[in-house]
Each structure stands twice: as structure tokens, then as C-alpha cells.
Design an enzyme around this catalytic site. Structure first.
Site, PDB file in Angstrom:
ATOM      1  N   GLU A   1      -7.431 -25.529  -6.818  1.00 13.74           N
ATOM      2  CA  GLU A   1      -6.572 -24.612  -7.574  1.00 13.74           C
ATOM      3  C   GLU A   1      -5.417 -25.343  -8.257  1.00 13.74           C
ATOM      4  O   GLU A   1      -4.977 -24.932  -9.329  1.00 13.74           O
ATOM      5  CB  GLU A   1      -6.012 -23.523  -6.652  1.00 13.74           C
ATOM      6  CG  GLU A   1      -7.027 -22.518  -6.185  1.00 13.74           C
ATOM      7  CD  GLU A   1      -7.496 -21.582  -7.285  1.00 13.74           C
ATOM      8  OE1 GLU A   1      -6.668 -21.088  -8.069  1.00 13.74           O
ATOM      9  OE2 GLU A   1      -8.710 -21.338  -7.356  1.00 13.74           O
TER      10      GLU A   1
ATOM     11  N   GLU B   1      -0.785 -22.341 -14.038  1.00 14.91           N
ATOM     12  CA  GLU B   1      -1.970 -22.441 -14.893  1.00 14.91           C
ATOM     13  C   GLU B   1      -1.618 -23.252 -16.139  1.00 14.91           C
ATOM     14  O   GLU B   1      -0.668 -22.921 -16.841  1.00 14.91           O
ATOM     15  CB  GLU B   1      -2.452 -21.059 -15.336  1.00 14.91           C
ATOM     16  CG  GLU B   1      -3.179 -20.289 -14.283  1.00 14.91           C
ATOM     17  CD  GLU B   1      -3.747 -18.990 -14.827  1.00 14.91           C
ATOM     18  OE1 GLU B   1      -4.506 -19.031 -15.822  1.00 14.91           O
ATOM     19  OE2 GLU B   1      -3.432 -17.936 -14.253  1.00 14.91           O
TER      20      GLU B   1
ATOM     21  N   ASN C   1       0.455  -9.095  -6.032  1.00 11.68           N
ATOM     22  CA  ASN C   1       0.456 -10.244  -5.125  1.00 11.68           C
ATOM     23  C   ASN C   1       1.836 -10.904  -5.063  1.00 11.68           C
ATOM     24  O   ASN C   1       2.284 -11.316  -3.992  1.00 11.68           O
ATOM     25  CB  ASN C   1      -0.601 -11.265  -5.533  1.00 11.68           C
ATOM     26  CG  ASN C   1      -1.990 -10.845  -5.133  1.00 11.68           C
ATOM     27  OD1 ASN C   1      -2.194 -10.243  -4.086  1.00 11.68           O
ATOM     28  ND2 ASN C   1      -2.969 -11.150  -5.972  1.00 11.68           N
TER      29      ASN C   1
END
Length: 169
Positions: A23, A32, A70
Site C-alpha cells: 500500500e 496516493e 474511515n
């Protein structure tokens, strides 16, 4: 074994680390790449009606936490308030927070899966990125994760047989 994520065995630690390595691009990224390098390309992704105005909830932290719900759940569990939902960028800019949300997500969302607790690496991938990697055209990405896991498990628990199931098989 690793209290922060409730990680209880060498196998589970290998699963956690393999997924974190994947990740985070080998611990090089806490955000990202596409979104960090071109935020306008990611505006509108990961949106919900509950989003805080001006905040974006793309992947951040070593586990690439996404979505307002989240960020809010992690914030409430870790701090008892909504600080991560109201200032999402700190998940990528603060090293302690990047690790804290990663361990929180593992404990709250990944290790709760019976397949993960049975040592099935694919089940962990399914909990983290199943919609993108466990079905459809991106299964090769999950297979690459599995290769990382096999290497990490060989170091953490030599002689233990990795279990691939739970994602694309």
C-alpha cells in the site's frame, strides 16, 4: 506480539507488513501518488454526503485509509474526537498518525475477518482492497501482494507455509 494492531502471531505480522509494504510503495508513500501530485484529479473520488467541506478522503497513511467514515472512525477510536475527519491531510503528514491509523485499520477492519485469523492472506487483501483486486481485471495486483507476503513470512516464520486463499481464489 505487536500490541498497537492487536497482531498476535508472526504470520499475522507478516500479513500486516506485506500489505503495508504494498500500500505504501515500500514505505515510500503515505498518500496516493495520483492524488498528492494532482489533487484535482481526485476531487470527487471517495466522497459521501457526510464529508467535511474542503476535506478530501483519498488514501493516506501506510495502509492508505480512504473515505470519510474511515477517517472519522479512526479519529474517534484513536483520539475520541473528529480531528482526522476535519484535517485529513495530517494522516499523510504526521508519521505517528500514519502508523496509528494503519494499526487501527488492521485491528478494526482486517483482523476481524475469520479468514485473516485463520492465516489466509487473500482474506486480508479482500478486507483492504477487495473491490479493486479480488475480482475483475486487477487480480494480478493481489498476486503481487502475495509474493511480498511469501518473502516476509519466510523471514518472520521460516518453514511456515503461506496460505493464499480468500481473495481471487
Amino acid at each position: 506480539m505487536i500490541p498497537a494492531g492487536a497482531i498476535a502471531s508472526a504470520r499475522e505480522a507478516a500479513m500486516f507488513l506485506a500489505n503495508i509494504l504494498w500500500e505504501s510503495d515500500g514505505l515510500r508513500a503515505k498518500e496516493e501518488y495520483q492524488c498528492k501530485n494532482n489533487p484535482s484529479a481526485c476531487v470527487g473520488q471517495y466522497t459521501t454526503p457526510q464529508d467535511v467541506p474542503g476535506q478530501t478522503y483519498w488514501g493516506r497513511g501506510y495502509i492508505q485509509l480512504t473515505w470519510h467514515y474511515n477517517y472519522l472512525a479512526a479519529s474517534m477510536a484513536l483520539y475520541g474526537d473528529d480531528r482526522l475527519a476535519t484535517n485529513a491531510a495530517q494522516v499523510a503528514t504526521n508519521e505517528d498518525i500514519a502508523w496509528a491509523v494503519s494499526f487501527w485499520y488492521w485491528k478494526a477492519e482486517v483482523r476481524t475477518d475469520p479468514g485473516v485469523m485463520a492465516g489466509q492472506f487473500g482474506s486480508a487483501v479482500n478486507r483492504i482492497n477487495g473491490a479493486l483486486e479480488c475480482s475483475g481485471p486487477n487480480q494480478d495486483l493481489a498476486r503481487k501482494r502475495y509474493q511480498i507476503y511469501k518473502a516476509v513470512l519466510a523471514v518472520f516464520s521460516p518453514g511456515e507455509t503461506p496460505i493464499e486463499t480468500g481473495c481471487y481464489n
